[in-house]
Design a protein around this motif. Sequence first.
Motif, PDB file in Angstrom:
ATOM      1  N   GLN A 279      39.514  40.496  37.015  1.00  0.00           N
ATOM      2  CA  GLN A 279      39.116  40.409  35.613  1.00  0.00           C
ATOM      3  C   GLN A 279      38.616  41.754  35.103  1.00  0.00           C
ATOM      4  O   GLN A 279      38.893  42.151  33.968  1.00  0.00           O
ATOM      5  CB  GLN A 279      38.028  39.348  35.444  1.00  0.00           C
ATOM      6  N   LYS A 280      37.909  42.455  35.945  1.00  0.00           N
ATOM      7  CA  LYS A 280      37.406  43.785  35.574  1.00  0.00           C
ATOM      8  C   LYS A 280      38.575  44.749  35.366  1.00  0.00           C
ATOM      9  O   LYS A 280      38.600  45.526  34.398  1.00  0.00           O
ATOM     10  CB  LYS A 280      36.474  44.305  36.665  1.00  0.00           C
ATOM     11  N   LEU A 281      39.549  44.697  36.252  1.00  0.00           N
ATOM     12  CA  LEU A 281      40.724  45.556  36.112  1.00  0.00           C
ATOM     13  C   LEU A 281      41.521  45.178  34.863  1.00  0.00           C
ATOM     14  O   LEU A 281      42.026  46.065  34.150  1.00  0.00           O
ATOM     15  CB  LEU A 281      41.613  45.441  37.351  1.00  0.00           C
ATOM     16  N   THR A 282      41.629  43.889  34.586  1.00  0.00           N
ATOM     17  CA  THR A 282      42.355  43.439  33.397  1.00  0.00           C
ATOM     18  C   THR A 282      41.700  43.956  32.137  1.00  0.00           C
ATOM     19  O   THR A 282      42.383  44.448  31.225  1.00  0.00           O
ATOM     20  CB  THR A 282      42.437  41.899  33.361  1.00  0.00           C
ATOM     21  N   GLY A 283      40.380  43.849  32.059  1.00  0.00           N
ATOM     22  CA  GLY A 283      39.661  44.340  30.896  1.00  0.00           C
ATOM     23  C   GLY A 283      39.909  45.825  30.671  1.00  0.00           C
ATOM     24  O   GLY A 283      40.114  46.276  29.535  1.00  0.00           O
ATOM     25  N   ARG A 284      39.921  46.585  31.740  1.00  0.00           N
ATOM     26  CA  ARG A 284      40.146  48.028  31.640  1.00  0.00           C
ATOM     27  C   ARG A 284      41.580  48.324  31.209  1.00  0.00           C
ATOM     28  O   ARG A 284      41.831  49.225  30.397  1.00  0.00           O
ATOM     29  CB  ARG A 284      39.848  48.676  32.994  1.00  0.00           C
ATOM     30  N   PHE A 285      42.526  47.558  31.771  1.00  0.00           N
ATOM     31  CA  PHE A 285      43.925  47.776  31.436  1.00  0.00           C
ATOM     32  C   PHE A 285      44.188  47.436  29.969  1.00  0.00           C
ATOM     33  O   PHE A 285      44.828  48.217  29.244  1.00  0.00           O
ATOM     34  CB  PHE A 285      44.806  46.930  32.354  1.00  0.00           C
ATOM     35  N   VAL A 286      43.702  46.301  29.511  1.00  0.00           N
ATOM     36  CA  VAL A 286      43.925  45.881  28.126  1.00  0.00           C
ATOM     37  C   VAL A 286      43.262  46.845  27.153  1.00  0.00           C
ATOM     38  O   VAL A 286      43.831  47.187  26.102  1.00  0.00           O
ATOM     39  CB  VAL A 286      43.403  44.437  27.916  1.00  0.00           C
ATOM     40  N   GLU A 287      42.071  47.310  27.500  1.00  0.00           N
ATOM     41  CA  GLU A 287      41.380  48.292  26.648  1.00  0.00           C
ATOM     42  C   GLU A 287      42.241  49.543  26.479  1.00  0.00           C
ATOM     43  O   GLU A 287      42.361  50.094  25.382  1.00  0.00           O
ATOM     44  CB  GLU A 287      40.035  48.659  27.269  1.00  0.00           C
ATOM     45  N   GLY A 288      42.850  49.999  27.552  1.00  0.00           N
ATOM     46  CA  GLY A 288      43.718  51.159  27.473  1.00  0.00           C
ATOM     47  C   GLY A 288      44.994  50.887  26.711  1.00  0.00           C
ATOM     48  O   GLY A 288      45.477  51.742  25.943  1.00  0.00           O
ATOM     49  N   LEU A 289      45.579  49.693  26.888  1.00  0.00           N
ATOM     50  CA  LEU A 289      46.809  49.351  26.191  1.00  0.00           C
ATOM     51  C   LEU A 289      46.622  49.338  24.679  1.00  0.00           C
ATOM     52  O   LEU A 289      47.534  49.701  23.923  1.00  0.00           O
ATOM     53  CB  LEU A 289      47.314  47.985  26.654  1.00  0.00           C
TER      54      LEU A 289
END
Length: 380
Positions: A279-289
């Motif tokens: 979930q932490k990685l997803t949040g970071r990825f979506v923020e960048g996208l």
Amino acid sequence: MSIYLDTASTSAKRPECVAERMSYYLSSVGTSVNRGSYGSEIESSRELYSLRQSLCKLFNCDSEERAIITSGATMSLNTAILGLLCDGDRVLYTSMEHNSVLRPIASLGNRIDAEMLMCDAEGRLDTDELVRSLKRKKTRAVILNHASNVCGTLQDAETVGKLCREYGAYFILDCSQTAGHVDIDMQACCADAIAASGHKGLMGPSGIGVLMLSQSMAEVLHPIVFGGTGSFSDSVSQPEALPDRFESGTPNVPGIFGLNAALGFVNLEGAENMHAHEQKLTGRFVEGLREIEGIRFFGGCGDCVGTCSVTFDNIDNAEAAYRLETEFGIYTRCGLHCAPWAHKTLGTYPSGSVRFSYGYYNNEAEIDSAIEALKSITRA
């Protein structure tokens, strides 16, 4: 140096204990299970029983004999679907299902009444629509992909399972994308069958999977494969006893040793902790996208597993995936991901998407590298 972001296909990195136990079996044991009474065969059989215990602990199943070992989630789902449905039966399934569900259902043709429930633009099932459908006509089974292998959307399995129980339908839950990624409680979900792969979130070897059955499902489910089980050899009929009824042929014993080792690791680390990491990685990825122009992304909506799909305004998906690999060493998967109706639901059919999926062994630096790579190829 490569960055592996295709965990939804398979875990490329596994705990060291997996290879160690498989190597130990191949070099020091080497025998089958339930085929003899000598020492090494007994050791293999004990490992198989230990695996069943580990699976019951992971999924909260109350009987080791209903922890069925298969060749993978595809065989598990085929067994659950084709072994349950009879002529005239009605089955409900969603538009986010994998071909491991779509094709067995299609193979039955007009012998059954099959209804697809369309999910929303985020890939989520409307449980109110499910209720309306359950009320319309007696339903034999409901099949649900616990999490999408295209966008990672996590379905409300507990609510669906309780509705199935209320309306007298068997509940088949495809946990290919959630086993090892999230906590799965068979009792809380009222699941009658759970199918899972050994080689994805469970971080075990390929060629092995599981089918967990409820007592009521085990009583009505028919085998779809017949043959030797090492038991009841005097009869030409398939044994009725579990788990033998669903385990014909020589099992994947190296896989049994490897998967049991992997489950020991997963049970020790805790699926909840693994989910929090993803979930932490997803949040970071979506923020960048969100900072990148010229793309659309699908995933990262609320509670989900570590899978997001991306499409591009000015670049072909296949070209983008090729450049990610050749220029940046980032491994993704491009296409329809064996889930055509999921892409139709998301609006990415027929071109599909470039899928990024990550797991326990990925880190924030790798996510940042993927974002920078996407920025680079969209600027060109």
